[in-house]
Design a protein around this motif. Structure first.
Motif, PDB file in Angstrom:
ATOM      1  N   VAL A 181      30.320  88.193  37.081  1.00 16.39           N
ATOM      2  CA  VAL A 181      31.784  88.128  37.047  1.00 16.39           C
ATOM      3  C   VAL A 181      32.230  87.044  36.068  1.00 16.39           C
ATOM      4  CG1 VAL A 181      33.821  87.516  38.422  1.00 16.39           C
ATOM      5  CG2 VAL A 181      32.142  89.128  39.329  1.00 16.39           C
ATOM      6  N   ASP A 182      31.505  85.941  36.021  1.00 20.02           N
ATOM      7  CA  ASP A 182      31.866  84.842  35.109  1.00 20.02           C
ATOM      8  C   ASP A 182      31.759  85.235  33.643  1.00 20.02           C
ATOM      9  OD1 ASP A 182      32.447  83.217  37.230  1.00 20.02           O
ATOM     10  OD2 ASP A 182      30.524  82.145  37.184  1.00 20.02           O
ATOM     11  N   THR A 183      30.992  86.266  33.333  1.00 21.54           N
ATOM     12  CA  THR A 183      30.862  86.682  31.926  1.00 21.54           C
ATOM     13  C   THR A 183      32.016  87.556  31.467  1.00 21.54           C
ATOM     14  OG1 THR A 183      29.582  88.673  32.447  1.00 21.54           O
ATOM     15  CG2 THR A 183      28.340  86.622  32.070  1.00 21.54           C
ATOM     16  N   CYS A 184      32.866  88.003  32.380  1.00 21.24           N
ATOM     17  CA  CYS A 184      33.992  88.874  32.016  1.00 21.24           C
ATOM     18  C   CYS A 184      35.056  88.060  31.290  1.00 21.24           C
ATOM     19  CB  CYS A 184      34.587  89.532  33.255  1.00 21.24           C
ATOM     20  SG  CYS A 184      33.432  90.616  34.113  1.00 21.24           S
ATOM     21  N   ASP A 185      35.450  88.514  30.122  1.00 16.48           N
ATOM     22  CA  ASP A 185      36.461  87.834  29.310  1.00 16.48           C
ATOM     23  C   ASP A 185      37.842  88.291  29.765  1.00 16.48           C
ATOM     24  OD1 ASP A 185      38.022  86.614  27.433  1.00 16.48           O
ATOM     25  OD2 ASP A 185      37.036  87.526  25.690  1.00 16.48           O
ATOM     26  N   LEU A 186      38.571  87.426  30.440  1.00 16.33           N
ATOM     27  CA  LEU A 186      39.866  87.792  30.999  1.00 16.33           C
ATOM     28  C   LEU A 186      40.984  87.797  29.967  1.00 16.33           C
ATOM     29  CD1 LEU A 186      39.616  85.929  34.417  1.00 16.33           C
ATOM     30  CD2 LEU A 186      39.109  88.311  33.877  1.00 16.33           C
ATOM     31  N   ARG A 187      40.659  87.499  28.713  1.00 16.06           N
ATOM     32  CA  ARG A 187      41.665  87.580  27.652  1.00 16.06           C
ATOM     33  C   ARG A 187      41.810  88.997  27.123  1.00 16.06           C
ATOM     34  NH1 ARG A 187      39.078  83.396  23.779  1.00 16.06           N
ATOM     35  NH2 ARG A 187      37.317  84.514  24.647  1.00 16.06           N
ATOM     36  N   HIS A 188      40.904  89.887  27.536  1.00 15.41           N
ATOM     37  CA  HIS A 188      40.914  91.261  27.047  1.00 15.41           C
ATOM     38  C   HIS A 188      40.958  92.238  28.214  1.00 15.41           C
ATOM     39  CE1 HIS A 188      40.066  89.893  23.010  1.00 15.41           C
ATOM     40  NE2 HIS A 188      39.113  89.111  23.502  1.00 15.41           N
ATOM     41  N   PRO A 189      41.625  93.352  28.027  1.00 15.24           N
ATOM     42  CA  PRO A 189      41.708  94.354  29.104  1.00 15.24           C
ATOM     43  C   PRO A 189      40.345  94.830  29.589  1.00 15.24           C
ATOM     44  CG  PRO A 189      43.254  94.890  27.358  1.00 15.24           C
ATOM     45  CD  PRO A 189      42.422  93.742  26.869  1.00 15.24           C
ATOM     46  N   ILE A 190      39.367  94.912  28.715  1.00 17.11           N
ATOM     47  CA  ILE A 190      38.031  95.379  29.123  1.00 17.11           C
ATOM     48  C   ILE A 190      37.394  94.384  30.085  1.00 17.11           C
ATOM     49  CG2 ILE A 190      35.690  95.865  28.285  1.00 17.11           C
ATOM     50  CD1 ILE A 190      37.014  97.035  25.764  1.00 17.11           C
ATOM     51  N   GLY A 191      37.558  93.096  29.815  1.00 18.63           N
ATOM     52  CA  GLY A 191      37.018  92.077  30.712  1.00 18.63           C
ATOM     53  C   GLY A 191      37.688  92.103  32.068  1.00 18.63           C
ATOM     54  N   ILE A 192      38.998  92.325  32.069  1.00 17.91           N
ATOM     55  CA  ILE A 192      39.732  92.426  33.333  1.00 17.91           C
ATOM     56  C   ILE A 192      39.268  93.656  34.102  1.00 17.91           C
ATOM     57  CG2 ILE A 192      42.027  92.777  34.361  1.00 17.91           C
ATOM     58  CD1 ILE A 192      43.118  91.161  31.929  1.00 17.91           C
ATOM     59  N   ARG A 193      39.097  94.768  33.377  1.00 18.24           N
ATOM     60  CA  ARG A 193      38.603  95.992  34.012  1.00 18.24           C
ATOM     61  C   ARG A 193      37.221  95.790  34.620  1.00 18.24           C
ATOM     62  NH1 ARG A 193      36.172  99.991  30.033  1.00 18.24           N
ATOM     63  NH2 ARG A 193      34.632  98.344  30.198  1.00 18.24           N
ATOM     64  N   ASP A 194      36.322  95.160  33.845  1.00 21.49           N
ATOM     65  CA  ASP A 194      34.963  94.946  34.325  1.00 21.49           C
ATOM     66  C   ASP A 194      34.944  94.041  35.553  1.00 21.49           C
ATOM     67  OD1 ASP A 194      34.129  96.514  32.243  1.00 21.49           O
ATOM     68  OD2 ASP A 194      33.299  94.867  31.051  1.00 21.49           O
ATOM     69  N   ARG A 195      35.742  92.983  35.509  1.00 14.89           N
ATOM     70  CA  ARG A 195      35.806  92.060  36.647  1.00 14.89           C
ATOM     71  C   ARG A 195      36.320  92.783  37.890  1.00 14.89           C
ATOM     72  NH1 ARG A 195      36.618  86.225  36.975  1.00 14.89           N
ATOM     73  NH2 ARG A 195      37.570  85.715  38.955  1.00 14.89           N
ATOM     74  N   CYS A 196      37.343  93.581  37.699  1.00 15.65           N
ATOM     75  CA  CYS A 196      37.918  94.349  38.809  1.00 15.65           C
ATOM     76  C   CYS A 196      36.876  95.310  39.385  1.00 15.65           C
ATOM     77  CB  CYS A 196      39.141  95.116  38.312  1.00 15.65           C
ATOM     78  SG  CYS A 196      39.939  96.092  39.577  1.00 15.65           S
ATOM     79  N   ALA A 197      36.174  96.022  38.524  1.00 15.87           N
ATOM     80  CA  ALA A 197      35.165  96.976  38.997  1.00 15.87           C
ATOM     81  C   ALA A 197      34.055  96.259  39.756  1.00 15.87           C
ATOM     82  CB  ALA A 197      34.593  97.754  37.811  1.00 15.87           C
ATOM     83  N   LEU A 198      33.611  95.132  39.249  1.00 23.28           N
ATOM     84  CA  LEU A 198      32.550  94.376  39.923  1.00 23.28           C
ATOM     85  C   LEU A 198      32.995  93.896  41.301  1.00 23.28           C
ATOM     86  CD1 LEU A 198      31.268  92.291  36.905  1.00 23.28           C
ATOM     87  CD2 LEU A 198      29.901  93.910  38.232  1.00 23.28           C
ATOM     88  N   LEU A 199      34.182  93.318  41.360  1.00 25.85           N
ATOM     89  CA  LEU A 199      34.645  92.755  42.629  1.00 25.85           C
ATOM     90  C   LEU A 199      34.999  93.839  43.643  1.00 25.85           C
ATOM     91  CD1 LEU A 199      36.729  89.753  41.285  1.00 25.85           C
ATOM     92  CD2 LEU A 199      34.463  89.721  42.333  1.00 25.85           C
ATOM     93  N   LEU A 200      35.627  94.901  43.182  1.00 22.35           N
ATOM     94  CA  LEU A 200      35.949  95.992  44.107  1.00 22.35           C
ATOM     95  C   LEU A 200      34.682  96.691  44.585  1.00 22.35           C
ATOM     96  CD1 LEU A 200      39.128  97.548  42.480  1.00 22.35           C
ATOM     97  CD2 LEU A 200      38.992  96.204  44.584  1.00 22.35           C
ATOM     98  N   GLY A 201      33.730  96.864  43.680  1.00 19.73           N
ATOM     99  CA  GLY A 201      32.463  97.486  44.067  1.00 19.73           C
ATOM    100  C   GLY A 201      31.714  96.648  45.074  1.00 19.73           C
TER     101      GLY A 201
END
Length: 138
Positions: free
Chosen positions: A84-104
């Motif tokens: 989760v820490d590797t997800c770049d929250l400055r970009h929509p893809i990083g936000i998407r990845d973080r969301c998918a990881l945490l929801l999963g």
């Protein structure tokens, strides 16, 4: 060999399935090949599958005994946090990845007996872990 790809005869089809089995491909891969070949053939020229399916079923039994079930190891909390820490929250893809990881991860915990004390699904839950914050809370 004198074989043609289209239209595929039953003999050619059986020979092809036997060659893929000889290369020890997974049964699911072979099944996908079988389906693709039959789909590719004209309706009135589809090869017979009885012998090929029998060969595939025997291969499936043998392959399952030799290979066994391959499962990924369970992810630990530390591994999840690091990912989760590797997800770049400055970009929509990083936000998407973080969301998918945490929801999963949250979904897995809901379905696990004793997973954070949750025994039922509820769309709005309070008490999120404090180390998981959104884009503005970092």
């Amino acid at each position: 060999m004198g074989r043609v790809a289209r239209p595929c005869t039953t003999a050619t089809f059986i020979e092809y399935v036997a060659s893929v089995i000889a290369r020890d491909a997974s049964p699911n891969t072979i099944s996908a090949h079988v389906s693709a070949i039959r789909t590719w053939m004209p309706d009135d020229k589809k090869p017979g599958t009885a012998v090929a399916r029998g060969m595939l079923n025997e291969h499936r039994k043998d392959w399952g005994k030799r290979v066994g079930v391959r499962k990924a190891p369970a992810i630990t909390d530390d591994m999840l946090r690091a990912t989760v820490d590797t997800c770049d929250l400055r970009h929509p893809i990083g936000i998407r990845d973080r969301c998918a990881l945490l929801l999963g991860a949250d979904r897995v915990l809901q379905d696990t007996p004793g997973g954070h004390g949750r025994t039922h699904r509820h769309p709005r839950r309070a008490g999120r872990p404090s180390d998981v914050s959104g884009p503005g809370g970092e």
